[in-house]
Design an enzyme around this catalytic site. Sequence first.
Site, mmCIF file in Angstrom:
data_model
loop_
_atom_site.group_PDB
_atom_site.id
_atom_site.type_symbol
_atom_site.label_atom_id
_atom_site.label_comp_id
_atom_site.label_asym_id
_atom_site.label_seq_id
_atom_site.Cartn_x
_atom_site.Cartn_y
_atom_site.Cartn_z
ATOM 1 N N GLU A 1 33.350 44.125 36.631
ATOM 2 C CA GLU A 1 34.288 44.034 35.518
ATOM 3 C C GLU A 1 33.758 44.750 34.289
ATOM 4 O O GLU A 1 32.579 44.641 33.961
ATOM 5 C CB GLU A 1 34.536 42.558 35.185
ATOM 6 C CG GLU A 1 35.639 42.397 34.161
ATOM 7 C CD GLU A 1 35.788 40.959 33.681
ATOM 8 O OE1 GLU A 1 36.768 40.701 32.979
ATOM 9 O OE2 GLU A 1 34.932 40.110 33.989
ATOM 10 N N ASP B 1 34.731 45.198 30.268
ATOM 11 C CA ASP B 1 35.531 44.774 29.115
ATOM 12 C C ASP B 1 35.417 45.829 28.026
ATOM 13 O O ASP B 1 34.363 45.919 27.396
ATOM 14 C CB ASP B 1 34.892 43.488 28.573
ATOM 15 C CG ASP B 1 35.847 42.333 28.623
ATOM 16 O OD1 ASP B 1 37.050 42.598 28.608
ATOM 17 O OD2 ASP B 1 35.381 41.184 28.668
#
Length: 764
Positions: A334, A336
């Site tokens: 992931e 961000d």
Amino acid sequence: GFPEGNSIEGDDNLQSMLVGAMMRKIKSRTWKKQRYFRLQDDCMTIWYKSKKAGNAHSTFSVSEVEAVREGHQSEVLLSIADEFPANRCFTLVFRGRKGNLDLVAESAEEAQTWVKGIRKLIENVENMGEREKLDQWISDWFKKADKDRDGRMNFKEVRDLLKMMNIDMNEDHALRLFTLADKSCTGSLEDDEFVLFYKMLTQREDVLAVFQEFSSDGQTLSQRDLEDFLREEQLEGDNVQQHAMHLIEQYEPSETAKMLNIMTFDGFLMYLGSTEGSIFNPQQRGIYQNMALPLCHYFISSSHNTYLMEDQLRGQSSVEGYIRALNRGCRCVEVDCWDGANGEPIVYHGHTFTSKILFKDVVTAVGNYAFKVSEYPVILSIENHCSVEQQRVMAQHLCHILGEKLLKKPLDGHASNSLPSPEDLKGKILVKAKKIGGLEENIGTLVEDSLSGEVTDEDDMAEMEEENMHRDSVRGRTKVGPRSTAEPGKKSKQDLSKELSDCVVYCKSFHFRSFRHSQLHSKFYEVASFTESKARKYLKESGAEFVQHNSRQLTRVYPTGFRTDSSNFNPQEMWNAGCQIVALNFQTAGEGMDLNDGLFSQNGCCGYVLKPSFMQQTKSGFDPESPQKQEDYQPVILNIQVISGQQLPKVNIKEGSIVDPLVRVEIHGVPLDQAKQETRYIENNGFNPVWHDYLRFTIHTPELALVRFVVEDYDKTSKNDFVGQYTVPLTCMQQGYRHIHLLSRDGTSIPPSSLFVHVRITEL
């Protein structure tokens, strides 16, 4: 003493390391200190000390080093890149969660000497047989306990060592063995005498009993005896003759016994302690599954907040998080992204005090490490909070840095109505993010050539609200960074750059409305994301529909924003519904990661595990809440006899405390299968506790079950301490007499700690 068989003499690098060298140990831009490093004569231990400190020094064992990285490959070394050239820098990466060691050598040649030398030593360790590993382990302990460094140990030193090794021995028994081992009658044990002492100490009565039961003459196993044992106990009836011959060839230490084609007790013990004697079926260690089915038919090892090394409020963000996750076989990471200074997008946990790293550094690390342990595709899950301008920069970085690895358009000749397979996508990195329009436009000509488009961001609005409210309460309402101005319930529009949108092919983030709606309208390349609580709600309300949805499309599940300590939920309930991308905090040790490691330890640790066939058919109707209704319903009984434990690690630092171990066996599977049973606890024996306790489980959906063995130190006044664990998919378990090699809290091995068990699986 110890095996020196690795031609140290002819190796200039190792010769030079034995002499030692001055290098700088770097902790930050400002902390750079000279240390003298030297390889010890055992060619296993590296010793270092500072110039001024009296005799204080540190050591570490080569077996703790996982890899050597050359050049500026850590944040610390990147921060001093202007001061020291890359060819003098290298990083030692340790197993588990021990911090890296960043070093700068005096010259490029010197750096090469250490890089090549340590790699050679790591290779030696990896090629060591079980027996040499054990000898090495004993030798490491010997060095720790030989306080006056004279290479010999008197009885008092030996007694203290036994305490350190978690062995509570009665004094007379220990003294008797000590005297027997002291062949030179000097009142102290030298290196090899100590090995003998240790081996007498570790006599395995439990294994001896099994050996004698199958031995015709009580002394050895003939090939016929061994075949009987393999057939009747281990249930390995195929090619049993060849198999028995192979085991004698492989594990029998006595040449004479080999020639006679028989196995001594020593050989039998070596076999039972080896990978073939372990609980995990070696045939399922490598890639054994069909990798040519659509992506949605696999569970995919996935990480959440990959950039964090600690917790979500103040933790350190680091490129190292990506490297560690990818090296553990993780296939979905992931990112961000937020607007950063000088037009460079940054990665961090928005609105919190976590530190920030550059997006381009993350992409570089992913490019470098994506395919080191698995060649199957990596998904970059992008959470995009950037302006259109910085999104363009993101797209440029993705294209330039990843080059050919980035999947930019649908695969040629691939059917346009289902996802490609892991096999089709080998070596490719896929971006999962929002997209303007659909895949069809990618294939046809673009309708309009606008440079940006709008996508509705209702997706995680409610989610963000929940998380923001929570962050505010945790922070005592200090504002950090830009706030999301949308009121709850209002849909915020986010501008999306066409360049970034074009990087998204098979993983378009979309807003999930309902299973019915998805069945009618959603496309195979659309990926829904749910928080664990949302997913749980759907699981309970409509499990069968969830399973069906996941036979067509990918679903990602991630921890709720309330878990600011980066704790994990239990991934099993999500796998039960066929969710593929179950994102866990890889940086947090515990049950969640143990189960993840357990599931993905099969199939070559490649990060993809094929879902059971009843989860692949769109019409399957499998519902995890009521497994009995399934067509080929075949429950099994799992019988486990927990026989004994060996050399459990010491957990309690308290002086003189010895473990009171108990074993808990947990079944993780469909709700009906969730169960736990424990043995009794044994007082004061972490060294060779014997339980002989029987545990029995009924398992309704064996294809989804994981079996977790946990050893704890019993404490009647407070919570038991964790000692070690091992998790194995039920479908990968070998039956019969097996050893379980325990893992520490952070998933690394702790030789020679093990459990000895007997396993039987029968159909109900």
